[in-house]
Motif scaffolding. Structure first.
Motif, short mmCIF file in Angstrom:
data_model
loop_
_atom_site.label_atom_id
_atom_site.label_comp_id
_atom_site.label_asym_id
_atom_site.label_seq_id
_atom_site.Cartn_x
_atom_site.Cartn_y
_atom_site.Cartn_z
N MET A 39 33.90 21.81 -0.09
CA MET A 39 32.80 21.68 -0.78
C MET A 39 31.80 20.77 -0.10
SD MET A 39 34.04 19.59 -4.19
CE MET A 39 34.96 18.21 -4.06
N GLY A 40 32.31 19.97 0.79
CA GLY A 40 31.24 19.20 1.42
C GLY A 40 31.25 17.52 0.67
N TYR A 41 31.32 16.57 1.27
CA TYR A 41 30.95 15.24 0.75
C TYR A 41 29.81 15.15 -0.25
CZ TYR A 41 27.70 13.80 4.72
OH TYR A 41 26.73 13.82 5.48
N LYS A 42 28.83 15.68 0.03
CA LYS A 42 27.62 15.52 -0.64
C LYS A 42 27.75 16.17 -2.10
CE LYS A 42 24.53 16.02 3.18
NZ LYS A 42 23.25 16.71 4.02
N VAL A 43 28.51 17.20 -2.30
CA VAL A 43 29.02 17.57 -3.75
C VAL A 43 29.76 16.66 -4.25
CG1 VAL A 43 30.18 19.50 -4.91
CG2 VAL A 43 28.78 20.11 -2.70
N VAL A 44 30.63 16.00 -3.53
CA VAL A 44 31.29 14.85 -4.31
C VAL A 44 30.48 13.89 -5.11
CG1 VAL A 44 33.08 12.98 -3.70
CG2 VAL A 44 33.09 15.03 -2.36
N MET B 37 37.99 10.90 -7.37
CA MET B 37 38.00 10.74 -5.92
C MET B 37 38.95 11.45 -5.47
SD MET B 37 35.27 8.78 -5.10
CE MET B 37 35.69 8.18 -3.52
N LEU B 38 40.13 11.34 -6.17
CA LEU B 38 41.32 11.88 -5.67
C LEU B 38 41.27 13.47 -5.61
CD1 LEU B 38 44.50 11.69 -4.85
CD2 LEU B 38 44.88 11.62 -7.22
N LEU B 39 41.01 14.06 -6.94
CA LEU B 39 40.76 15.51 -6.63
C LEU B 39 39.57 15.87 -5.75
CD1 LEU B 39 40.66 16.07 -10.63
CD2 LEU B 39 42.61 16.49 -9.08
N SER B 40 38.46 15.02 -5.70
CA SER B 40 37.73 15.68 -4.50
C SER B 40 38.12 15.57 -3.03
CB SER B 40 36.37 14.64 -4.62
OG SER B 40 35.73 14.81 -5.94
N LEU C 51 27.69 14.60 -6.41
CA LEU C 51 27.37 15.02 -7.62
C LEU C 51 28.18 15.02 -8.80
CD1 LEU C 51 25.45 18.30 -6.37
CD2 LEU C 51 24.52 16.17 -6.89
N LEU C 52 29.64 15.27 -8.33
CA LEU C 52 30.67 15.22 -9.33
C LEU C 52 30.70 13.67 -9.59
CD1 LEU C 52 33.31 17.22 -7.49
CD2 LEU C 52 31.87 17.89 -9.28
N LEU C 53 30.66 12.52 -8.95
CA LEU C 53 30.71 11.23 -9.13
C LEU C 53 29.64 10.91 -10.15
CD1 LEU C 53 31.83 9.38 -6.04
CD2 LEU C 53 33.29 9.92 -7.90
N LEU C 54 28.44 11.51 -9.75
CA LEU C 54 27.23 11.30 -10.76
C LEU C 54 27.39 11.97 -12.18
CD1 LEU C 54 24.23 10.00 -10.81
CD2 LEU C 54 23.68 12.42 -10.08
N LEU C 55 28.18 13.02 -12.22
CA LEU C 55 28.58 13.65 -13.40
C LEU C 55 29.46 12.69 -14.38
CD1 LEU C 55 28.45 16.04 -15.58
CD2 LEU C 55 30.23 16.99 -14.14
N VAL C 56 30.40 12.15 -13.67
CA VAL C 56 31.41 11.16 -14.29
C VAL C 56 30.62 9.97 -14.86
CG1 VAL C 56 33.44 9.70 -14.00
CG2 VAL C 56 33.44 12.02 -12.98
N VAL C 57 29.65 9.36 -13.95
CA VAL C 57 29.09 8.32 -14.49
C VAL C 57 28.16 8.25 -15.72
CG1 VAL C 57 27.27 6.48 -13.90
CG2 VAL C 57 28.85 7.16 -12.12
N SER C 58 27.65 9.85 -15.63
CA SER C 58 26.70 10.47 -16.63
C SER C 58 27.39 10.46 -18.23
CB SER C 58 26.05 11.35 -16.56
OG SER C 58 25.02 11.22 -15.43
N LEU C 59 28.85 11.19 -18.08
CA LEU C 59 29.67 11.12 -19.12
C LEU C 59 29.99 9.86 -19.71
CD1 LEU C 59 31.72 14.01 -17.97
CD2 LEU C 59 29.78 14.12 -19.65
N LEU C 60 30.38 9.06 -18.72
CA LEU C 60 30.79 7.55 -19.23
C LEU C 60 29.44 6.79 -19.89
CD1 LEU C 60 32.69 6.39 -16.05
CD2 LEU C 60 33.72 7.01 -18.19
N ALA C 61 28.43 7.04 -19.65
CA ALA C 61 27.22 6.36 -20.25
C ALA C 61 26.91 7.05 -21.56
CB ALA C 61 25.91 6.65 -19.51
N VAL D 271 31.35 1.19 -8.16
CA VAL D 271 32.54 1.45 -7.42
C VAL D 271 32.40 2.68 -6.87
CG1 VAL D 271 35.01 1.98 -7.96
CG2 VAL D 271 33.86 -0.06 -8.85
N SER D 272 31.97 4.07 -7.80
CA SER D 272 31.82 5.24 -7.21
C SER D 272 31.06 5.32 -6.01
CB SER D 272 31.37 6.08 -8.32
OG SER D 272 30.01 5.75 -8.58
N ALA D 273 29.94 4.30 -5.83
CA ALA D 273 29.01 4.61 -4.61
C ALA D 273 29.96 4.05 -3.47
CB ALA D 273 27.82 3.86 -5.00
#
Length: 367
Positions: free
Chosen positions: A36-41, A26-29, A43-53, A67-69
């Motif tokens: 890049m627009g808030y919609k790309v953010v 969130m801080l970097l975004s 996608l980045l958060l979704l990538l983080v959640v996928s990596l955590l899973a 929390v990310s949502a």
């Protein structure tokens, strides 16, 4: 304990790291959202959640997705710094993000657990197959020499005072051969157990490889008189810094393998040479060789070919490979062009500058 293993086992740390990674994203975004627009953010958060899973348990992943949502809504979706969403399209995106992140997290965790269970079941299946092979082999390997010992001792007891000296020597020799065979099989099992547990560490010392080789070859010339054993040693061989016991085990198992898989009157050649950075042992024969179908498996534990002329546990070549690698060496197999098998063992080792002059003649070949 490795860091990733610790984090997998500590649920508290999984919660903490999940929140930290979401916060960092969130801080970097936040600093680049204008580009890049808030919609790309999202996608980045979704990538983080996928990596955590892929690493963490289900509850920390669900916490990260929730929390990310909420954070994406609060910091990036207009109006900013509010949990309300004015645009129906943004509201739909928010709902879709939360649903997709949650479903993806749950499915990824369940898939990982399913893969782990499948791997454990496969390992158990392989272990059971290994144990079956071991017990099947031992049932024959141990039963035969034990029966020989029992039969010979019964004959000694029943014929006490009536047996000739030649008969006594024959029975004693049978007991001796059976005892040596039992000792060999138990020794192989113990060696493999040590290799499997990682307890095998070489104890290096200055070794006369020529003396070790001749000492290992002599018993086989006595026990296999029908085989022609040729010994070729480079003249003026230096003294090497190696583990004597490991080298003896390697050579003993290679010779036993050659005797077992070649018919009578076969020739077995052993060569010992100094090579760059160490020494090389080569054991070859003029037997039938090894077929291409089974060649990739000859160093596997408990693997035995139907070509064997006698019993065995199928550990000899696995021990050769294990002891060679324990000394940072290697073993290679190839079929000879004229027929027969050839095993080359390379052991890296320091050596003396002063060469070891043997008491033998300058001939390279010992008959």
């Amino acid at each position: 304990m490795r860091p990733i293993t610790f984090f997998r086992q500590s649920l508290l740390w999984q919660y903490i790291l999940s929140l930290l990674l979401v916060a960092l994203t969130m801080l970097l975004s936040y600093f680049f959202v204008a580009f890049m627009g808030y919609k790309v953010v999202a996608l980045l958060l979704l990538l983080v959640v996928s990596l955590l899973a892929m690493v963490f348990e289900l509850k920390p992943v669900l916490l990260a997705s929730g929390v990310s949502a909420l954070a994406w809504n609060f910091f990036f979706i207009p109006p900013l710094y509010k949990f309300t969403i004015d645009n129906p399209e943004d509201a739909l995106l928010f709902i879709m993000y939360f649903v997709i992140a949650t479903i993806k997290g749950v499915l990824s965790v369940k898939l990982r657990h399913a893969e782990l269970r499948a791997k454990e079941e496969e390992n158990q299946r392989k272990m059971l197959l290994l144990y079956d092979a071991l017990f099947s082999s031992l049932s024959h390997e141990l039963k035969t020499p034990i029966s020989s010992v029992v039969t010979a001792t019964d004959a000694l007891r029943d014929g006490l005072g009536q047996l000739s000296e030649a008969q006594l020597l024959t029975l004693i020799e049978e007991i001796d051969m059976a005892g040596n065979r039992l000792n060999q099989q138990v020794g192989n099992l113990l060696n493999m157990s040590r290799l499997e547990s990682g307890q095998v560490q070489p104890h290096r010392d200055w070794c006369d490889m020529e003396e070790i080789t001749r000492t290992c070859v002599q018993p086989f010339r006595h026990s296999h008189p029908t085989h022609d054993i040729q010994l070729e040693i480079s003249p003026n061989l230096p003294i090497f810094w190696a583990d004597r016991v490991f080298v003896e085990q390697i050579l003993h198992n290679l010779l036993r393998n050659a005797m077992e898989y070649t018919p009578q009157n076969s020739q077995v050649s052993i060569s010992l040479n100094a090579v760059e950075g160490g020494f090389q042992l080569v054991v070859s024969d003029d037997g039938p060789g090894i077929s291409d179908e089974i060649a990739p498996h000859i160093f596997d534990k408990f693997f035995r070919s139907t070509q064997a002329s006698s019993g065995g546990t199928g550990l000899g070549l696995a021990i050769v490979k294990g002891f060679a690698e324990a000394m940072d060496g290697s073993v290679e197999f190839s079929n000879r062009q004229g027929g027969g098998a050839c095993f080359k063992v390379y052991i890296p080792a320091m050596h003396t500058e002063i060469q070891n002059l043997t008491d033998e003649s300058d001939e390279d070949t010992d008959h």
